[in-house]
Design a protein around this motif. Sequence first.
Motif, PDB file in Angstrom:
ATOM      1  N   LEU A 153       0.439  -1.363   0.361  1.00  0.00           N
ATOM      2  CA  LEU A 153       0.108  -0.257  -0.039  1.00  0.00           C
ATOM      3  C   LEU A 153       0.577   1.561  -0.170  1.00  0.00           C
ATOM      4  CD1 LEU A 153      -2.975   1.460  -0.045  1.00  0.00           C
ATOM      5  CD2 LEU A 153      -2.936   1.096   2.607  1.00  0.00           C
ATOM      6  N   PRO A 154       1.898   1.496   0.783  1.00  0.00           N
ATOM      7  CA  PRO A 154       2.252   2.668   0.712  1.00  0.00           C
ATOM      8  C   PRO A 154       3.653   2.564  -0.491  1.00  0.00           C
ATOM      9  CG  PRO A 154       3.489   2.090   2.435  1.00  0.00           C
ATOM     10  CD  PRO A 154       2.072   0.648   1.674  1.00  0.00           C
ATOM     11  N   ALA A 155       3.473   1.663  -1.806  1.00  0.00           N
ATOM     12  CA  ALA A 155       4.318   1.295  -2.746  1.00  0.00           C
ATOM     13  C   ALA A 155       3.017   2.391  -4.244  1.00  0.00           C
ATOM     14  CB  ALA A 155       5.198   0.764  -2.885  1.00  0.00           C
ATOM     15  N   GLY A 156       1.759   1.546  -3.550  1.00  0.00           N
ATOM     16  CA  GLY A 156       1.263   2.228  -4.148  1.00  0.00           C
ATOM     17  C   GLY A 156       0.889   3.672  -4.341  1.00  0.00           C
ATOM     18  N   TYR A 157       1.133   4.501  -2.980  1.00  0.00           N
ATOM     19  CA  TYR A 157       0.540   5.648  -2.982  1.00  0.00           C
ATOM     20  C   TYR A 157       2.435   5.747  -3.487  1.00  0.00           C
ATOM     21  CZ  TYR A 157      -2.992   4.968   0.357  1.00  0.00           C
ATOM     22  OH  TYR A 157      -4.284   4.667   1.402  1.00  0.00           O
ATOM     23  N   ALA A 158       3.300   6.103  -2.692  1.00  0.00           N
ATOM     24  CA  ALA A 158       4.280   6.729  -3.371  1.00  0.00           C
ATOM     25  C   ALA A 158       4.816   6.625  -5.193  1.00  0.00           C
ATOM     26  CB  ALA A 158       6.046   6.349  -3.098  1.00  0.00           C
ATOM     27  N   LEU A 159       4.393   4.965  -5.785  1.00  0.00           N
ATOM     28  CA  LEU A 159       4.180   5.466  -7.033  1.00  0.00           C
ATOM     29  C   LEU A 159       2.985   5.944  -7.959  1.00  0.00           C
ATOM     30  CD1 LEU A 159       5.885   1.215  -7.187  1.00  0.00           C
ATOM     31  CD2 LEU A 159       7.130   3.929  -7.818  1.00  0.00           C
ATOM     32  N   ALA A 160       2.200   6.288  -7.059  1.00  0.00           N
ATOM     33  CA  ALA A 160       1.030   6.434  -8.074  1.00  0.00           C
ATOM     34  C   ALA A 160       0.915   8.044  -9.047  1.00  0.00           C
ATOM     35  CB  ALA A 160      -0.489   7.002  -7.439  1.00  0.00           C
ATOM     36  N   GLY A 161       1.459   8.818  -8.080  1.00  0.00           N
ATOM     37  CA  GLY A 161       2.001  10.112  -9.221  1.00  0.00           C
ATOM     38  C   GLY A 161       3.371   9.699 -10.022  1.00  0.00           C
ATOM     39  N   PRO A 162       4.534   9.306  -9.941  1.00  0.00           N
ATOM     40  CA  PRO A 162       4.940   9.197 -10.625  1.00  0.00           C
ATOM     41  C   PRO A 162       4.488   8.341 -11.913  1.00  0.00           C
ATOM     42  CG  PRO A 162       6.407   8.592  -8.731  1.00  0.00           C
ATOM     43  CD  PRO A 162       4.860   8.679  -8.718  1.00  0.00           C
ATOM     44  N   ILE A 163       3.986   7.212 -11.906  1.00  0.00           N
ATOM     45  CA  ILE A 163       3.187   6.907 -12.845  1.00  0.00           C
ATOM     46  C   ILE A 163       2.088   7.770 -13.409  1.00  0.00           C
ATOM     47  CG2 ILE A 163       2.212   4.477 -13.532  1.00  0.00           C
ATOM     48  CD1 ILE A 163       3.477   2.865 -11.134  1.00  0.00           C
ATOM     49  N   ALA A 164       1.651   8.417 -13.174  1.00  0.00           N
ATOM     50  CA  ALA A 164       0.086   8.553 -13.293  1.00  0.00           C
ATOM     51  C   ALA A 164       1.086  10.411 -14.634  1.00  0.00           C
ATOM     52  CB  ALA A 164      -0.509   9.285 -12.919  1.00  0.00           C
ATOM     53  N   SER A 165       1.838  10.587 -14.402  1.00  0.00           N
ATOM     54  CA  SER A 165       2.826  11.713 -14.857  1.00  0.00           C
ATOM     55  C   SER A 165       2.727  11.629 -16.350  1.00  0.00           C
ATOM     56  CB  SER A 165       3.627  12.231 -14.001  1.00  0.00           C
ATOM     57  OG  SER A 165       4.920  11.103 -13.525  1.00  0.00           O
ATOM     58  N   VAL A 166       3.684   9.658 -16.373  1.00  0.00           N
ATOM     59  CA  VAL A 166       3.865   8.875 -17.358  1.00  0.00           C
ATOM     60  C   VAL A 166       3.280   8.543 -18.622  1.00  0.00           C
ATOM     61  CG1 VAL A 166       6.037   7.282 -18.630  1.00  0.00           C
ATOM     62  CG2 VAL A 166       6.481   8.410 -16.281  1.00  0.00           C
ATOM     63  N   VAL A 167       2.345   7.865 -17.985  1.00  0.00           N
ATOM     64  CA  VAL A 167       0.730   7.414 -18.657  1.00  0.00           C
ATOM     65  C   VAL A 167       0.150   8.163 -18.813  1.00  0.00           C
ATOM     66  CG1 VAL A 167       1.873   5.148 -18.654  1.00  0.00           C
ATOM     67  CG2 VAL A 167      -0.357   5.859 -16.843  1.00  0.00           C
ATOM     68  N   GLY A 168      -0.297   8.477 -17.896  1.00  0.00           N
ATOM     69  CA  GLY A 168      -1.599   9.460 -17.828  1.00  0.00           C
ATOM     70  C   GLY A 168      -2.791   8.957 -16.529  1.00  0.00           C
ATOM     71  N   MET A 169      -3.421   9.915 -16.325  1.00  0.00           N
ATOM     72  CA  MET A 169      -3.978   9.822 -14.983  1.00  0.00           C
ATOM     73  C   MET A 169      -4.924   8.891 -15.502  1.00  0.00           C
ATOM     74  SD  MET A 169      -4.562  12.684 -12.756  1.00  0.00           S
ATOM     75  CE  MET A 169      -2.552  13.996 -12.098  1.00  0.00           C
ATOM     76  N   ARG A 170      -5.525   9.262 -16.449  1.00  0.00           N
ATOM     77  CA  ARG A 170      -7.432   8.243 -17.465  1.00  0.00           C
ATOM     78  C   ARG A 170      -6.203   6.951 -17.438  1.00  0.00           C
ATOM     79  NH1 ARG A 170     -10.567  10.974 -21.535  1.00  0.00           N
ATOM     80  NH2 ARG A 170     -11.219  11.735 -19.334  1.00  0.00           N
ATOM     81  N   ALA A 171      -5.582   7.150 -17.588  1.00  0.00           N
ATOM     82  CA  ALA A 171      -4.726   5.446 -18.248  1.00  0.00           C
ATOM     83  C   ALA A 171      -4.452   4.730 -17.438  1.00  0.00           C
ATOM     84  CB  ALA A 171      -3.849   5.447 -19.699  1.00  0.00           C
ATOM     85  N   TYR A 172      -3.623   5.485 -16.588  1.00  0.00           N
ATOM     86  CA  TYR A 172      -4.078   4.481 -15.341  1.00  0.00           C
ATOM     87  C   TYR A 172      -4.717   4.211 -14.568  1.00  0.00           C
ATOM     88  CZ  TYR A 172      -0.087   3.660 -10.848  1.00  0.00           C
ATOM     89  OH  TYR A 172      -0.051   2.515 -10.297  1.00  0.00           O
TER      90      TYR A 172
END
Length: 416
Positions: A357-376
């Motif tokens: 869960l902490p990893a999910g919180y930490a990675l959500a922003g960086p991943i969304a910045s790469v692939v886009g929020m909608r896609a993620y």
Amino acid sequence: MTRDDARVEALRERNFRLLFAARGISYFGTYLAPIAVAFAILDLGGSATEVGLGFAAWTVAQVSTLAFGGVIGDRLPRRAVMIASDAASFTVRTAMGVLLVSGHAQVWELIALQAVGGAAVAFYSPASYGLTREVVRPELLQQANSYLAIARYAAFPLGAAAGGTIVATVGSGTALLFDAATYLTSALLLSQLRVESIARAGESFLHELREGWSAFVEHTWVWLLCTWIALYFLITYAPFFVLGPYIAKHSMGGAGTWGAVVTGEGVGALLGSIAGLRIRPRRPLVTTGLLFLPTAIQSVLLAFHASVLLLAPAAALAGFAFACGSVVWDTAVQRTIAPEKLARVAAYGWMSAMVFLPAGYALAGPIASVVGMRAYLLFGAGWLVAATLVVFRLPAVRNFTYDEEPAESVPVAATV
């Protein structure tokens, strides 16, 4: 006995009433404290980063101590372990409150005490999981778990509201002293329990850890569903709650909109806990999977910035599924795992979920910045549907039932 009488049968048991009251009061304090801690750090001149460090200290200490808490919860009388944990938590919150009220608190002290508090809770939770199995008959376990879930989700809005009110009117220090009082009250209630202990010590601590792990992986459905829920937290749950506030602020009306979504989830969770009193699924794990499938809707709606009139009910549906599914899951584990190993199995299950869960919180922003929020968000929804359909069709999950006799414990003579 009428049907309505049967639904309150667990509450007729004196030991369970005491446990129910202790947990309810403890949950109230649990949801009160984060607001007090956050504003205490900010009022001392701390930054948002230091607030995050305070919460991270609690979580990291809890996760790193859970396995040891599980062993202790199976080696020593669980009531005694929970009382000791409450006493430690009372001491931590009292120290924080006194430091703040007296004007001597430092940010680093609060963060350090947060870590001690997280470690104390790690001993409470596994012992509590096993104690429920000791204080009610096996056929009442699902009912008991439902009442405990009701206590948890009813305490959420009450505790959060009380925390905000106390902090705003008399300060964070007083709020934390109030939280300390909830731990003390819980300990006093637990001290009135009279239950036969199934604790057994004798083997080495390392052996107990290995034995607990063996019990955790012995049943395929246990470790498989723990892995599934851990990935759900990582891929679907965490991105929704990290990206949701950002989307709400920029595209959906702001904090009020997101507050309605979170409130919807809380209301749904409370209703799901109540539903746990009534449902009697023939295939309990399959029922859990079916409940979870529609939770993907909230991620899809958020991805397309849907109206709160649609998103709040979808969040309520997700809360319902999680709470009701948790009741069914807890009952399945408690009826299947040998009672003297329950605390360790519970600890390994929580560790697997909390680590991701902490990893999910930490990675959500960086991943969304790469692939886009909608896609993620859409990926998270699609993964949940696909993984659920696959996992819950596996024979070990699909064919599980706890209609058979529940697991028995190793006889132990001691009574506490």
